[in-house]
Enzyme design. Structure first.
Site, PDB file in Angstrom:
ATOM      1  N   GLU A 256      10.420  -9.928-108.789  1.00  0.00           N
ATOM      2  CA  GLU A 256      10.621  -9.763-110.248  1.00  0.00           C
ATOM      3  C   GLU A 256      11.039 -11.071-110.906  1.00  0.00           C
ATOM      4  O   GLU A 256      11.978 -11.100-111.716  1.00  0.00           O
ATOM      5  CB  GLU A 256      11.706  -8.700-110.523  1.00  0.00           C
ATOM      6  N   ASP A 258      11.772 -14.013-113.214  1.00  0.00           N
ATOM      7  CA  ASP A 258      11.692 -14.635-114.538  1.00  0.00           C
ATOM      8  C   ASP A 258      12.808 -15.671-114.600  1.00  0.00           C
ATOM      9  O   ASP A 258      13.856 -15.502-113.988  1.00  0.00           O
ATOM     10  CB  ASP A 258      11.711 -13.643-115.709  1.00  0.00           C
TER      11      ASP A 258
HETATM   12  C1  XIL Z   1      13.489  -3.179-116.435  1.00  0.00           C
HETATM   13  C2  XIL Z   1      12.281  -3.204-117.357  1.00  0.00           C
HETATM   14  O1  XIL Z   1      11.757  -4.503-117.386  1.00  0.00           O
HETATM   15  C3  XIL Z   1      12.664  -2.763-118.748  1.00  0.00           C
HETATM   16  O2  XIL Z   1      11.520  -2.637-119.562  1.00  0.00           O
HETATM   17  C4  XIL Z   1      13.415  -1.431-118.686  1.00  0.00           C
HETATM   18  O3  XIL Z   1      13.897  -1.119-119.978  1.00  0.00           O
HETATM   19  C5  XIL Z   1      14.571  -1.489-117.719  1.00  0.00           C
HETATM   20  O4  XIL Z   1      14.095  -1.918-116.455  1.00  0.00           O
HETATM   21  N1  XIL Z   1      15.528  -4.682-112.027  1.00  0.00           N
HETATM   22  C6  XIL Z   1      14.516  -3.830-111.740  1.00  0.00           C
HETATM   23  C7  XIL Z   1      13.520  -3.478-112.786  1.00  0.00           C
HETATM   24  O5  XIL Z   1      14.347  -3.434-110.583  1.00  0.00           O
HETATM   25  O6  XIL Z   1      13.022  -2.180-112.636  1.00  0.00           O
HETATM   26  C8  XIL Z   1      14.105  -3.645-114.166  1.00  0.00           C
HETATM   27  O7  XIL Z   1      13.063  -3.438-115.112  1.00  0.00           O
HETATM   28  C9  XIL Z   1      14.722  -5.016-114.306  1.00  0.00           C
HETATM   29  C10 XIL Z   1      15.836  -5.210-113.331  1.00  0.00           C
END
Ligand code: XIL
Length: 342
Positions: A256, A258
């Site tokens: 994930e 960013d």
């Molecule tokens: C986040 C999404 O990006 C948002 O759109 C939603 O409102 C909340 O969840 N860790 C995770 C992801 O495992 O599922 C999360 O995603 C961000 C943090």
């Protein structure tokens, strides 16, 4: 005749290299999955979104559409419209699919939290949910984040809805049921702030060993990596963690990524962000068990960062107009420069 010859034979060659240079095209030479989190709704409504994804990525994950509250909004209702849209797009484009996520302390729908559960009933419901959701994508799913964020930063079990009701068994059983539902999918535990050596990554390491001791299937660990571009995790320490997981037979996916910037942004910050993406990708490519590199979204047009981290943003490799940023070019550079691996 000559002009015709030139047009027919050379023009296609002139345009070819431009298309050949993509994250996806280069990543395939390294057997790396390069991916992004997406929304089924945007796939449907935004043509440019679709075309950049198809061009650049060979793996997709649902940002929200496979979470509990989306797939199972009422006790007796499952909805897969957006989740299926993602799975179908991935299949059409020859992309791998990651599933996110079967069990999490968030995205727990109200009906679930409000109901008075009898012993055994909740466990049975979770079993049914996992068999239904993971079963639906059986054979299509490369990997599932079976459980997300079960540990605290101190390395304790998070006192979540699931843990309160079911204890550690919720996690152990979730992996067993995911295996039943889709024997081919690789099963992952996913978490944040556990990429480097620390209390939390120690706890995850111990968890893997405990599961292996009990014969519970687990194939890999996901590192979320929502980081500040100006202060990202120590690469040497991440490498040590990746290697100790390799020694247990674990794959690692960067699930994930960013790299957020303080707003308003400057040119220097985008360079800093490029360094962050460069180092993370170099690290992943240089460790044989690091097999997937996914960003949480891909365009700043749609990113959870602005809302979730106040005063920060612009964290992804493409800007709001789908123009590649220095971070993108850094990734291309790394993929071009690195020697191949299988
Ligand atoms: C986040 C999404 O990006 C948002 O759109 C939603 O409102 C909340 O969840 N860790 C995770 C992801 O495992 O599922 C999360 O995603 C961000 C943090």
């Amino acid at each position: 005749v000559y002009i015709r010859f030139i047009i027919l034979f050379f023009v296609p060659f002139l345009t070819l290299p431009i298309h050949a240079v993509s994250l996806r095209g280069l990543a395939e030479q390294h057997t790396l999955w390069v991916g992004a989190a997406v929304s089924g709704f945007r796939l449907k409504h935004d043509a440019e979104y679709r075309s950049v994804l198809a061009r650049e990525y060979n793996m997709l994950v649902a940002e929200n559409d496979m979470k509990f509250h989306r797939t199972h909004p009422k006790e007796d209702t499952y909805t897969f419209v957006n989740a299926d849209a993602i799975a179908n797009f991935a299949q059409k484009q020859g992309m791998k699919l990651r599933g996110h996520t079967l069990v999490w302390h968030r995205a727990v729908p109200d009906w679930l939290e409000e109901k008075e559960w009898k012993a055994g009933e909740l466990s049975e419901m979770l079993r049914e949910h996992i068999l239904k959701v993971a079963g639906r994508y059986k054979g299509q799913m490369h990997a599932w984040d079976v459980v997300n964020e079960a540990m605290t930063n101190q390395g304790e079990w998070r006192d979540s809805f699931w843990y309160k009701h079911l204890g550690k068994d919720y996690l152990f059983n979730a992996f067993r049921w995911a295996k039943q539902a889709d024997p081919e999918a690789k099963l992952f535990y996913n978490d944040y702030s556990a990429a480097v050596l620390n209390k939390k990554s120690d706890a995850i390491y111990d968890l893997v060993k405990e599961m292996q001791g009990k014969g519970i299937p687990i194939d890999g660990i996901g590192f979320q990596l929502h980081v500040k571009a100006a202060k990202y995790p120590n690469i040497a320490s991440m490498r040590k963690n990746i290697r100790r997981l390799a020694a247990l037979g674990m794959e690692v996916h960067f699930t994930e990524i960013d790299a957020r910037l303080k707003l308003p942004t400057t040119k220097e910050q985008f360079e800093q962000q490029a360094r962050c993406y460069r180092e993370l990708l170099e690290l992943c490519l240089s460790e044989p068990n690091c097999k997937a590199f996914l960003t949480w979204g891909f365009t700043d047009r749609y990113s959870w960062v602005y809302k979730h981290f106040e005063g920060y943003g612009d964290a992804l490799p493409f800007d709001k107009n789908y123009e590649p940023k220095p971070a993108y070019h850094a990734m291309i550079d790394v993929l071009r420069g690195a020697s191949g691996r299988n």
